[in-house]
Design a protein around this motif. Structure first.
Motif, mmCIF file in Angstrom:
data_model
loop_
_atom_site.group_PDB
_atom_site.id
_atom_site.type_symbol
_atom_site.label_atom_id
_atom_site.label_comp_id
_atom_site.label_asym_id
_atom_site.label_seq_id
_atom_site.Cartn_x
_atom_site.Cartn_y
_atom_site.Cartn_z
ATOM 1 N N GLU A 68 1.659 2.147 47.639
ATOM 2 C CA GLU A 68 1.825 3.363 46.651
ATOM 3 C C GLU A 68 1.216 2.727 45.354
ATOM 4 O O GLU A 68 1.372 1.255 45.203
ATOM 5 N N ALA A 69 1.073 2.883 43.884
ATOM 6 C CA ALA A 69 1.067 3.007 42.825
ATOM 7 C C ALA A 69 2.547 2.018 42.027
ATOM 8 O O ALA A 69 3.275 2.732 42.177
ATOM 9 N N ARG A 70 2.731 0.798 41.501
ATOM 10 C CA ARG A 70 3.706 0.578 41.265
ATOM 11 C C ARG A 70 3.504 1.383 39.383
ATOM 12 O O ARG A 70 3.282 1.180 39.014
ATOM 13 N N ARG A 71 4.651 1.989 39.570
ATOM 14 C CA ARG A 71 4.761 2.286 37.839
ATOM 15 C C ARG A 71 5.745 1.684 37.293
ATOM 16 O O ARG A 71 6.899 1.544 37.850
ATOM 17 N N ARG A 72 5.094 2.204 36.190
ATOM 18 C CA ARG A 72 6.277 1.622 34.341
ATOM 19 C C ARG A 72 6.073 2.280 33.730
ATOM 20 O O ARG A 72 5.659 3.290 33.320
ATOM 21 N N ALA A 73 6.993 2.482 32.585
ATOM 22 C CA ALA A 73 7.619 3.354 31.642
ATOM 23 C C ALA A 73 7.411 2.596 30.405
ATOM 24 O O ALA A 73 7.718 1.197 30.439
ATOM 25 N N ASP A 74 6.284 2.385 29.778
ATOM 26 C CA ASP A 74 6.105 2.410 28.831
ATOM 27 C C ASP A 74 7.698 2.211 27.648
ATOM 28 O O ASP A 74 8.525 3.003 27.447
ATOM 29 N N GLN A 113 -5.920 -15.622 49.101
ATOM 30 C CA GLN A 113 -5.939 -14.302 48.949
ATOM 31 C C GLN A 113 -4.644 -13.893 48.690
ATOM 32 O O GLN A 113 -3.983 -13.520 49.656
ATOM 33 N N TYR A 114 -3.466 -13.185 47.502
ATOM 34 C CA TYR A 114 -2.935 -12.444 46.967
ATOM 35 C C TYR A 114 -3.015 -11.332 46.620
ATOM 36 O O TYR A 114 -3.744 -11.524 45.596
ATOM 37 N N LEU A 115 -1.811 -10.302 47.245
ATOM 38 C CA LEU A 115 -1.517 -9.051 46.619
ATOM 39 C C LEU A 115 -0.768 -9.491 45.482
ATOM 40 O O LEU A 115 0.243 -9.195 45.898
ATOM 41 N N CYS A 116 -0.954 -8.635 44.341
ATOM 42 C CA CYS A 116 0.222 -8.485 43.317
ATOM 43 C C CYS A 116 0.624 -7.290 42.401
ATOM 44 O O CYS A 116 -0.392 -6.348 42.180
ATOM 45 N N ASP A 117 2.100 -6.951 42.720
ATOM 46 C CA ASP A 117 2.667 -5.691 42.382
ATOM 47 C C ASP A 117 2.016 -4.636 43.445
ATOM 48 O O ASP A 117 1.864 -3.276 42.871
ATOM 49 N N ALA A 118 1.684 -5.183 44.680
ATOM 50 C CA ALA A 118 1.517 -3.782 46.220
ATOM 51 C C ALA A 118 3.000 -3.484 46.457
ATOM 52 O O ALA A 118 3.914 -4.059 46.405
ATOM 53 N N VAL A 119 2.832 -2.027 46.589
ATOM 54 C CA VAL A 119 3.767 -1.671 47.622
ATOM 55 C C VAL A 119 3.437 -0.665 47.958
ATOM 56 O O VAL A 119 2.977 0.151 47.803
ATOM 57 N N PHE A 120 4.005 -0.844 49.272
ATOM 58 C CA PHE A 120 4.113 -0.532 50.388
ATOM 59 C C PHE A 120 5.280 0.738 51.404
ATOM 60 O O PHE A 120 6.519 -0.193 50.630
ATOM 61 N N THR A 121 5.266 1.649 51.719
ATOM 62 C CA THR A 121 6.108 2.530 52.064
ATOM 63 C C THR A 121 5.707 2.566 53.808
ATOM 64 O O THR A 121 3.998 3.275 54.186
ATOM 65 N N VAL A 122 6.466 2.058 54.627
ATOM 66 C CA VAL A 122 5.885 2.342 56.025
ATOM 67 C C VAL A 122 7.095 3.066 56.576
ATOM 68 O O VAL A 122 8.393 2.929 57.264
#
Length: 232
Positions: A68-74, A113-122
């Motif tokens: 999933e893409a992390r969602r942020r409000a501006d 190596q790392y992923l930053c700001d990643a979100v996953f649903t399993v």
């Protein structure tokens, strides 16, 4: 209809081990089977050396993972998708462990190596004849024996793993019942027997317990074209 346990993998950093090259430790763009089995084993209190129990746990579970893409409000309230960023950390390691378990004589320079700001649903469920019930796994996820992490011990969870339980005809339908609503079109990586047809990715992440760092290939079904995709 089958019963699925839904987990949310959310943290500042995640790292799901890919093939290593010398002392470079890259990450796959989504949680691997070996990583998910290790995470659940920690929750259940299965020791790293308990090869037979780990083999049974790996054999018994079916997974589907939605990136999933992390969602942020501006500032004006408009929601944007934040891209997943890969970073590489530099280490100098004393007494680094060899494949045979012994220590190296000299320091090792290692890049990880790392992923930053990643979100996953399993979505997961026990396969037919499983030793483990979904109730047992849910209880362990809620009250883990060992602290679970997102691929590496340094990758802490930002929220509890447990998201819910749903009934569905297959794992893809199960994920579609879980928010956020914007994530419905995002990419799903599923075991090839998850119930749908689509492109197949070959990934060597099926752990062979009892042998140090050895993995078998497995087919991974790739579905969806959403912005949350983390490319291979």
């Amino acid at each position: 209809m089958a019963d699925y346990l839904i987990l949310k993998l959310d943290g500042v950093m995640q790292s799901w081990g890919d093939h290593t090259y010398e002392d470079f430790r890259p990450t796959v763009g989504f949680p691997t089977r070996s990583g998910l089995v290790g995470l659940l084993a920690a929750c259940l209190g299965i020791d790293r050396s308990a090869s037979d129990e780990l083999t049974v746990l790996n054999r018994d579970l079916e997974f589907a993972v939605r990136a999933e893409a992390r969602r942020r409000a501006d500032a004006v309230g408009v929601v944007h998708s934040a891209p997943v960023v890969r970073i590489t950390d530099f280490h100098t390691v004393m007494d680094a462990r060899k494949v045979d378990g012994s220590s190296r004589e000299f320091p090792v320079v290692s890049k990880r190596q790392y992923l930053c700001d990643a979100v996953f649903t399993v979505a997961l469920r026990p396969r037919h004849g499983s030793t483990w019930s979904l109730d047992q796994i849910e209880a362990a996820v809620k009250r883990p024996v060992y602290t679970p992490s997102l691929g590496r011990r340094a990758c802490a969870l930002s929220r509890p793993l447990f998201e819910g339980r749903v009934e569905a005809a297959d794992a893809l339908i199960a994920l579609a019942q879980v928010g956020p609503e914007e994530a419905i079109g995002d990419v799903v990586y599923a075991d090839a027997d998850a119930g749908s047809a689509g492109p197949i990715l070959r990934l060597r992440d099926d752990p062979i317990f009892g042998r140090r760092r050895q993995f078998a290939n497995r087919p991974v079904l790739v579905l969806g074209t959403g912005s949350g995709h983390v490319s291979e």
